[in-house]
Design an enzyme around this catalytic site. Structure first.
Site, PDB file in Angstrom:
ATOM      1  N   LYS A  13      16.746   4.317   5.643  1.00 13.55           N
ATOM      2  CA  LYS A  13      18.146   3.912   5.828  1.00 13.55           C
ATOM      3  C   LYS A  13      19.111   4.910   5.174  1.00 13.55           C
ATOM      4  O   LYS A  13      20.078   5.345   5.790  1.00 13.55           O
ATOM      5  CB  LYS A  13      18.369   2.502   5.234  1.00 13.55           C
ATOM      6  CG  LYS A  13      17.398   1.455   5.775  1.00 13.55           C
ATOM      7  CD  LYS A  13      17.632   0.085   5.154  1.00 13.55           C
ATOM      8  CE  LYS A  13      17.377   0.007   3.667  1.00 13.55           C
ATOM      9  NZ  LYS A  13      15.948   0.196   3.261  1.00 13.55           N
ATOM     10  N   ARG A  85      21.438  -8.581   2.088  1.00  7.00           N
ATOM     11  CA  ARG A  85      20.030  -8.539   1.702  1.00  7.00           C
ATOM     12  C   ARG A  85      19.387  -9.911   1.818  1.00  7.00           C
ATOM     13  O   ARG A  85      18.209 -10.056   1.559  1.00  7.00           O
ATOM     14  CB  ARG A  85      20.054  -8.142   0.252  1.00  7.00           C
ATOM     15  CG  ARG A  85      19.015  -7.277  -0.324  1.00  7.00           C
ATOM     16  CD  ARG A  85      18.834  -5.950   0.257  1.00  7.00           C
ATOM     17  NE  ARG A  85      17.965  -5.177  -0.580  1.00  7.00           N
ATOM     18  CZ  ARG A  85      18.133  -3.915  -0.900  1.00  7.00           C
ATOM     19  NH1 ARG A  85      19.151  -3.260  -0.419  1.00  7.00           N
ATOM     20  NH2 ARG A  85      17.276  -3.312  -1.662  1.00  7.00           N
ATOM     21  N   ARG A 123       9.417  10.305  -3.006  1.00  7.52           N
ATOM     22  CA  ARG A 123      10.867  10.543  -2.826  1.00  7.52           C
ATOM     23  C   ARG A 123      11.478  11.214  -4.052  1.00  7.52           C
ATOM     24  O   ARG A 123      11.190  10.865  -5.181  1.00  7.52           O
ATOM     25  CB  ARG A 123      11.570   9.212  -2.573  1.00  7.52           C
ATOM     26  CG  ARG A 123      13.088   9.317  -2.682  1.00  7.52           C
ATOM     27  CD  ARG A 123      13.813   8.150  -2.106  1.00  7.52           C
ATOM     28  NE  ARG A 123      13.519   6.895  -2.764  1.00  7.52           N
ATOM     29  CZ  ARG A 123      13.970   5.721  -2.341  1.00  7.52           C
ATOM     30  NH1 ARG A 123      14.711   5.660  -1.248  1.00  7.52           N
ATOM     31  NH2 ARG A 123      13.674   4.627  -2.984  1.00  7.52           N
ATOM     32  N   ARG A 156      13.222   7.874  -8.714  1.00  4.90           N
ATOM     33  CA  ARG A 156      13.766   6.569  -9.113  1.00  4.90           C
ATOM     34  C   ARG A 156      12.694   5.767  -9.845  1.00  4.90           C
ATOM     35  O   ARG A 156      11.566   5.674  -9.363  1.00  4.90           O
ATOM     36  CB  ARG A 156      14.240   5.803  -7.870  1.00  4.90           C
ATOM     37  CG  ARG A 156      15.656   6.144  -7.481  1.00  4.90           C
ATOM     38  CD  ARG A 156      16.075   5.569  -6.161  1.00  4.90           C
ATOM     39  NE  ARG A 156      15.751   4.173  -5.912  1.00  4.90           N
ATOM     40  CZ  ARG A 156      16.066   3.525  -4.804  1.00  4.90           C
ATOM     41  NH1 ARG A 156      16.729   4.161  -3.846  1.00  4.90           N
ATOM     42  NH2 ARG A 156      15.741   2.280  -4.633  1.00  4.90           N
TER      43      ARG A 156
HETATM   44  P1  AP5 Z   1      15.138   6.628   2.250  1.00  2.24           P
HETATM   45  O1  AP5 Z   1      16.064   7.025   3.348  1.00  2.24           O
HETATM   46  O2  AP5 Z   1      15.543   6.967   0.855  1.00  2.24           O
HETATM   47  O3  AP5 Z   1      14.738   5.089   2.398  1.00  2.24           O
HETATM   48  P2  AP5 Z   1      15.627   3.772   2.296  1.00  2.24           P
HETATM   49  O4  AP5 Z   1      15.348   2.954   3.505  1.00  2.24           O
HETATM   50  O5  AP5 Z   1      17.069   4.107   2.041  1.00  2.24           O
HETATM   51  O6  AP5 Z   1      14.916   3.100   1.044  1.00  2.24           O
HETATM   52  P3  AP5 Z   1      15.485   2.570  -0.346  1.00  2.24           P
HETATM   53  O7  AP5 Z   1      14.310   2.533  -1.269  1.00  2.24           O
HETATM   54  O8  AP5 Z   1      16.656   3.361  -0.829  1.00  2.24           O
HETATM   55  O9  AP5 Z   1      15.923   1.165   0.051  1.00  2.24           O
HETATM   56  P4  AP5 Z   1      15.990  -0.055  -0.810  1.00  2.24           P
HETATM   57  O10 AP5 Z   1      16.644  -0.944   0.160  1.00  2.24           O
HETATM   58  O11 AP5 Z   1      14.759  -0.557  -1.433  1.00  2.24           O
HETATM   59  O12 AP5 Z   1      16.805   0.445  -2.101  1.00  2.24           O
HETATM   60  P5  AP5 Z   1      18.309   0.223  -2.550  1.00  2.24           P
HETATM   61  O13 AP5 Z   1      18.745   1.462  -3.236  1.00  2.24           O
HETATM   62  O14 AP5 Z   1      19.133  -0.326  -1.443  1.00  2.24           O
HETATM   63  O15 AP5 Z   1      13.700   7.284   2.562  1.00  2.24           O
HETATM   64  C1  AP5 Z   1      12.618   7.104   1.667  1.00  2.24           C
HETATM   65  C2  AP5 Z   1      11.782   8.390   1.611  1.00  2.24           C
HETATM   66  O16 AP5 Z   1      11.137   8.601   2.868  1.00  2.24           O
HETATM   67  C3  AP5 Z   1      12.579   9.654   1.318  1.00  2.24           C
HETATM   68  O17 AP5 Z   1      11.814  10.475   0.487  1.00  2.24           O
HETATM   69  C4  AP5 Z   1      12.767  10.295   2.710  1.00  2.24           C
HETATM   70  O18 AP5 Z   1      12.846  11.709   2.620  1.00  2.24           O
HETATM   71  C5  AP5 Z   1      11.517   9.848   3.445  1.00  2.24           C
HETATM   72  N1  AP5 Z   1      11.763   9.561   4.862  1.00  2.24           N
HETATM   73  C6  AP5 Z   1      12.864   8.967   5.395  1.00  2.24           C
HETATM   74  N2  AP5 Z   1      12.744   8.842   6.728  1.00  2.24           N
HETATM   75  C7  AP5 Z   1      11.520   9.373   7.047  1.00  2.24           C
HETATM   76  C8  AP5 Z   1      10.820   9.547   8.268  1.00  2.24           C
HETATM   77  N3  AP5 Z   1      11.333   9.146   9.431  1.00  2.24           N
HETATM   78  N4  AP5 Z   1       9.589  10.115   8.238  1.00  2.24           N
HETATM   79  C9  AP5 Z   1       9.062  10.537   7.065  1.00  2.24           C
HETATM   80  N5  AP5 Z   1       9.673  10.416   5.857  1.00  2.24           N
HETATM   81  C10 AP5 Z   1      10.906   9.837   5.854  1.00  2.24           C
HETATM   82  O19 AP5 Z   1      18.132  -0.974  -3.611  1.00  2.24           O
HETATM   83  C11 AP5 Z   1      17.570  -0.768  -4.884  1.00  2.24           C
HETATM   84  C12 AP5 Z   1      17.700  -2.049  -5.719  1.00  2.24           C
HETATM   85  O20 AP5 Z   1      19.104  -2.378  -5.908  1.00  2.24           O
HETATM   86  C13 AP5 Z   1      17.094  -3.324  -5.095  1.00  2.24           C
HETATM   87  O21 AP5 Z   1      15.705  -3.426  -5.372  1.00  2.24           O
HETATM   88  C14 AP5 Z   1      17.926  -4.422  -5.775  1.00  2.24           C
HETATM   89  O22 AP5 Z   1      17.474  -4.637  -7.096  1.00  2.24           O
HETATM   90  C15 AP5 Z   1      19.317  -3.797  -5.849  1.00  2.24           C
HETATM   91  N6  AP5 Z   1      20.149  -4.118  -4.672  1.00  2.24           N
HETATM   92  C16 AP5 Z   1      20.652  -3.224  -3.760  1.00  2.24           C
HETATM   93  N7  AP5 Z   1      21.387  -3.855  -2.842  1.00  2.24           N
HETATM   94  C17 AP5 Z   1      21.359  -5.168  -3.152  1.00  2.24           C
HETATM   95  C18 AP5 Z   1      21.935  -6.333  -2.549  1.00  2.24           C
HETATM   96  N8  AP5 Z   1      22.681  -6.257  -1.418  1.00  2.24           N
HETATM   97  N9  AP5 Z   1      21.681  -7.537  -3.117  1.00  2.24           N
HETATM   98  C19 AP5 Z   1      20.932  -7.631  -4.250  1.00  2.24           C
HETATM   99  N10 AP5 Z   1      20.364  -6.568  -4.878  1.00  2.24           N
HETATM  100  C20 AP5 Z   1      20.581  -5.344  -4.331  1.00  2.24           C
END
Ligand code: AP5
Length: 218
Positions: A13, A85, A123, A156
């Site tokens: 994403k 979420r 990552r 991270r």
């Molecule tokens: P990447 O694009 O970074 O993946 P992503 O889908 O963005 O994954 P995240 O881990 O950032 O999502 P998340 O939802 O868990 O974390 P968030 O920061 O929102 O890609 C991942 C890797 O794969 C990279 O290395 C990339 O290069 C590679 N890649 C990408 N596409 C690829 C492909 N097609 N093929 C091969 N490789 C590929 O949330 C973190 C924390 O914050 C949560 O756990 C929670 O505690 C809190 N939080 C955030 N939002 C909320 C909310 N709305 N409510 C409550 N808590 C929240």
């Protein structure tokens, strides 16, 4: 048209939000990046959120909704990356969008579970911009260094394997029900991309989707 990026941790994403930002001028609102900034700066929100994030649990809705208040004030089209979420957040978002006479389409990043742990543990992130790389799939030009700024990349803490397990379980339990929420048979607001494809092919699907949508290009 505003976009909601929906999909498990590691689905890509954040990677694709950066591509659409650059291509169409969307504004990415990543709740994860905003929270990580609060944690790094030690704000009251960051202090409260830190424990939830390090365990891979969701931060309580009340804190998230307060944080999101105002994010949709500007008129530019946004990509909501990591919000909503759960169903309570989705309902709150619908109310907010209705009040502001704005609409949004959810895009589900369809991906097999077995690639996610490898994507997350490999990552590397540039903390200042949220730009991400992957040691094998999308390496920076110089290992552990951001291509754009030359600054160091970091891993991270919540990408450790044990925490990833919990994040995936939280996704299944709390976030996956949003697929049915947005894919209402009478009024579907859900599009899908094949997020198992290589990064450039996922970008192509998204660019084609935005261009072909009546309210598409931002
Ligand atoms: P990447 O694009 O970074 O993946 P992503 O889908 O963005 O994954 P995240 O881990 O950032 O999502 P998340 O939802 O868990 O974390 P968030 O920061 O929102 O890609 C991942 C890797 O794969 C990279 O290395 C990339 O290069 C590679 N890649 C990408 N596409 C690829 C492909 N097609 N093929 C091969 N490789 C590929 O949330 C973190 C924390 O914050 C949560 O756990 C929670 O505690 C809190 N939080 C955030 N939002 C909320 C909310 N709305 N409510 C409550 N808590 C929240």
């Amino acid at each position: 048209m505003n976009l909601i990026f929906l999909g498990p941790p590691g689905a890509g994403k954040g990677t694709q939000a950066k591509v659409l930002e650059e291509k169409f001028g969307y504004r990415q609102i990543s709740t994860g990046d905003i929270l990580r900034r609060h944690v790094a700066e030690g704000t009251p929100l960051g202090v409260e959120a830190k424990g939830y994030m390090s365990r891979g649990d969701l931060v309580p809705d009340e804190l998230i909704l307060r944080m999101m208040d105002g994010e949709l004030e500007q008129s530019s089209d946004v990509i909501l990356d990591g919000f909503p979420r759960n169903v309570a957040q989705a309902t709150a978002l619908d109310e907010l969008l209705a009040r502001k006479k704005r609409n949004a389409v959810a895009v589900l990043f369809d991906v097999d579970r077995d690639v996610l742990t490898d994507r997350l543990t490999g990552r590397w992130t540039h903390p200042g911009s949220g730009r991400t790389y992957h040691a094998k799939n999308n390496p920076p030009k110089v290992p552990e260094i951001d291509d754009v700024t030359g600054e160091p990349l970091v891993q991270r803490p919540d990408d450790a394997e044990e925490t990833v397990k919990n994040r995936l379980a939280v996704y299944d339990e709390q976030t996956a029900p949003l697929i049915a929420y947005y894919d209402d048979p009478g009024d579907s607001r859900l599009a899908r991309v094949d997020a198992l494809a290589p990064i450039e092919k996922v970008s192509r699907q998204l660019i084609d989707f935005v261009r072909s949508h009546p309210n598409g290009a931002a």
